[in-house]
Structures are given as C-alpha cells and as structure tokens.
Design an enzyme around this catalytic site. Structure first.
Site, PDB file in Angstrom:
ATOM      1  N   GLU A 119       2.043 150.723  18.500  1.00  9.64           N
ATOM      2  CA  GLU A 119       3.454 150.395  18.362  1.00  9.64           C
ATOM      3  C   GLU A 119       4.227 150.940  19.559  1.00  9.64           C
ATOM      4  OE1 GLU A 119       4.450 149.594  13.919  1.00  9.64           O
ATOM      5  OE2 GLU A 119       5.046 151.594  14.506  1.00  9.64           O
TER       6      GLU A 119
ATOM      7  N   SER B  41       8.636 144.668  16.278  1.00  4.87           N
ATOM      8  CA  SER B  41       9.344 143.381  16.296  1.00  4.87           C
ATOM      9  C   SER B  41       8.437 142.187  16.018  1.00  4.87           C
ATOM     10  CB  SER B  41      10.092 143.194  17.621  1.00  4.87           C
ATOM     11  OG  SER B  41      11.122 144.157  17.746  1.00  4.87           O
TER      12      SER B  41
ATOM     13  N   GLU C 275       8.508 157.227  14.624  1.00  3.08           N
ATOM     14  CA  GLU C 275       9.736 157.790  14.054  1.00  3.08           C
ATOM     15  C   GLU C 275       9.486 159.195  13.515  1.00  3.08           C
ATOM     16  OE1 GLU C 275      10.627 154.454  11.535  1.00  3.08           O
ATOM     17  OE2 GLU C 275      11.060 153.265  13.316  1.00  3.08           O
TER      18      GLU C 275
ATOM     19  N   ASN D 229       5.843 147.978   6.420  1.00  4.86           N
ATOM     20  CA  ASN D 229       6.385 149.338   6.350  1.00  4.86           C
ATOM     21  C   ASN D 229       7.875 149.219   6.047  1.00  4.86           C
ATOM     22  OD1 ASN D 229       7.255 151.949   6.731  1.00  4.86           O
ATOM     23  ND2 ASN D 229       6.848 151.998   8.942  1.00  4.86           N
TER      24      ASN D 229
ATOM     25  N   HIS E  29       3.592 157.738  12.704  1.00  5.49           N
ATOM     26  CA  HIS E  29       4.546 156.730  13.179  1.00  5.49           C
ATOM     27  C   HIS E  29       5.467 157.381  14.213  1.00  5.49           C
ATOM     28  CE1 HIS E  29       7.789 153.829  13.263  1.00  5.49           C
ATOM     29  NE2 HIS E  29       6.973 152.962  12.669  1.00  5.49           N
TER      30      HIS E  29
ATOM     31  N   GLY F  20      12.017 147.582  16.193  1.00  6.41           N
ATOM     32  CA  GLY F  20      13.366 147.274  15.723  1.00  6.41           C
ATOM     33  C   GLY F  20      14.308 146.767  16.795  1.00  6.41           C
TER      34      GLY F  20
ATOM     35  N   LYS G 171       9.896 151.563   5.542  1.00  6.53           N
ATOM     36  CA  LYS G 171      10.640 152.725   6.052  1.00  6.53           C
ATOM     37  C   LYS G 171      11.573 153.244   4.940  1.00  6.53           C
ATOM     38  CE  LYS G 171       9.885 151.016  10.677  1.00  6.53           C
ATOM     39  NZ  LYS G 171      10.317 150.883  12.060  1.00  6.53           N
TER      40      LYS G 171
HETATM   41  O1  LIG Z   1       6.075 150.323  11.220  1.00  9.66           O
HETATM   42  C1  LIG Z   1       6.629 149.325  11.681  1.00  9.66           C
HETATM   43  C2  LIG Z   1       7.162 149.323  13.010  1.00  9.66           C
HETATM   44  O2  LIG Z   1       7.884 150.470  13.320  1.00  9.66           O
HETATM   45  C3  LIG Z   1       7.792 148.054  13.462  1.00  9.66           C
HETATM   46  O3  LIG Z   1       9.090 147.899  12.983  1.00  9.66           O
HETATM   47  P1  LIG Z   1       9.845 146.511  13.271  1.00  9.66           P
HETATM   48  O4  LIG Z   1       8.917 145.414  12.842  1.00  9.66           O
HETATM   49  O5  LIG Z   1      11.093 146.573  12.465  1.00  9.66           O
HETATM   50  O6  LIG Z   1      10.088 146.462  14.758  1.00  9.66           O
END
Ligand SMILES: O=C[C@H](O)COP(=O)(O)O
Length: 249
Positions: free
Chosen positions: A167, A212, A99, A11, A97, A173, A13
């Site tokens: 998640e 993460s 977010e 992803n 998600h 993150g 983002k």
């Molecule tokens: O969609 C992915 C997740 O929000 C994980 O993000 P991350 O691997 O940067 O922690």
C-alpha cells in the site's frame, strides 16, 4: 509466480455503526464466488466483528480485524488481542497498516510481534508495507518496502498462511495510484523479499495491492502480474462498490 486464488479484503477502518451491518448483509447475499478462484474478507471495526459474524453466517465472506495487541491478555487498556478477535469470529487480521505505523508509531519489530500473536491465535495476518511519496520520489521505494517485508515477517510464518499488502502511502484515500508497471515492479520485489526471508514455500503467499482501488481501476490492477488480490478501503464501505471490485477480480 502466478497466483491462483485471489484475496480481496475490505478494510472499513474507523467507519461503521450497527446500521452498517446492512451493507455486509447485502454483500453476503449478492456474492456468489468460485472458492477456488477468489476469497473475500471484510475487516470492520472490532465492535462489529461479533455481530457481523451473525450477518455473514453461512456466506462466503470471511471476517477480519484491523489490528491486534502483541500480548494475548493483560493490563493494556483499550487494546484487543488476537485471541479476542478470533473469539469474536475473525479469521484474518490486518497488521502494520501505514495508518498504524504513522499515527501510532508502530515499527517493523512491533508489527512482527503482532504477527506472531496473530499466528498463535490461529489468525491469517495481512502484513502491510508501503513507501511515502518522498521515499518514492527519492528512488528509495523498493529498498524501503523490501526492508519492511524482511523485518515485519517473523519466522513463524514459514509454515502458516499469510498475505502481504503493498500500500503506497500516497495512494491511500487520495484517488492516486501507481502505474501498473510500478505495481508489477514492486510486487515482484516483494515476492523476492518474501522468498529470501522465509524460503520458497512462502512464495505462494498472495501479495495484495491497496490504495485507491475502485470499481473503475480494479480490473486493470487485479490483472497486473504478481497482484494476488486487493486491500480496499473506501470502496469497501458500500456493498455495491465492493461487489464491483470483487467481480473485477
Ligand atoms: O486498507 C486499505 C487502504 O488503506 C486503502 O484505502 P483506500 O482504498 O480508501 O485508498
């Protein structure tokens, strides 16, 4: 239930201008997968989907979107429909998600409506669920997440391919991850909630872990019971890191 085909999805983002297509190209060229063992997806910003389709053509990486509108078309300035994602080349779509749930106020009902739209457009939804740190510290994580599962998965998924991504919000993150025992416990609870909601047939849907995931923890996480793949944020932006995660699967 043991999953046979792992699904590992990147992803991006809101990262990636046209120069980032080089990373997708490197990934596609370097990736050799056993299609019976693993599927790999990339979900770039919507602006890159169509161009990335050209870059990934003939390779093993599937394309996806990061969100869609619940309606197929209309006066919804700034939004992208599931049909538009499919038309641009997407096969997958991430929905719900955290977010989007947090920053855009999406409810479980909103997510379920988007899932309906995705299914109608022939996309395979990846439905995200997860608890906040406060909810985990209160001991409510399993109850919160299984309630999200029950309310975010519409009936139309009964006969259609989909995935759930667990998640934990506090792991996204941050470099923090739950223990492997916590991941296994939550994935088993999600599996039961999926079966309770949609029946035994849906019990084959992969349950991904996200939050993460990095090259150095991917192997342990991806071999945890009930973990059917990974949803990878930051580590999917560079082909080399994402390849390391995929190889760990
Ligand atoms: O969609 C992915 C997740 O929000 C994980 O993000 P991350 O691997 O940067 O922690």
């Amino acid at each position: 239930m043991k999953q046979s085909v792992k699904l590992v999805v990147g992803n991006w983002k809101m990262h990636g201008l046209s120069g980032a297509l080089d990373q997708a190209s490197s990934l596609s060229r370097a990736l050799v997968i056993d299609a019976g063992a693993i599927r790999v997806g990339l979900c770039p910003p919507a602006t890159l989907i169509d161009r990335m389709r050209g870059v990934l053509k003939g390779g093993p990486v599937e394309l996806g979107g990061q969100d869609c509108h619940a309606q197929p078309q209309g006066a919804f300035t700034g939004s992208v429909s599931a049909e538009m994602l499919a038309d641009a080349g997407a096969r997958l779509v991430i929905l719900g998600h955290s977010e989007r749930r947090t920053a855009f106020g999406e409810t479980d009902r909103d997510v379920a409506e988007k899932v309906e739209a995705a299914v109608a457009a022939g996309l395979e939804p990846i439905v995200c669920v997860g608890e906040s740190l406060a909810q985990r510290e209160r001991g409510d994580a399993v109850a919160i997440v299984t309630a999200q599962v029950a309310a975010s998965l519409p009936d139309s998924l009964t006969e259609r391919p989909f995935a759930v991504a667990y998640e934990p919000i506090w792991a996204i993150g941050t470099g923090l991850t739950p223990t492997l025992e916590q991941i296994a416990e939550m994935h088993a609870a999600i599996r039961s909630a999926v079966v309770e909601r949609l029946g035994q047939g849906a019990g084959r849907a992969p349950i991904l872990y996200g939050g993460s995931v990095k090259p150095d923890n991917a192997r342990a996480i991806l071999s945890t019971p009930e973990v059917g793949g990974a949803l990878v944020g930051g580590a999917s932006l560079q082909a080399e890191d994402f390849l390391a995660v995929i190889r760990a699967a």
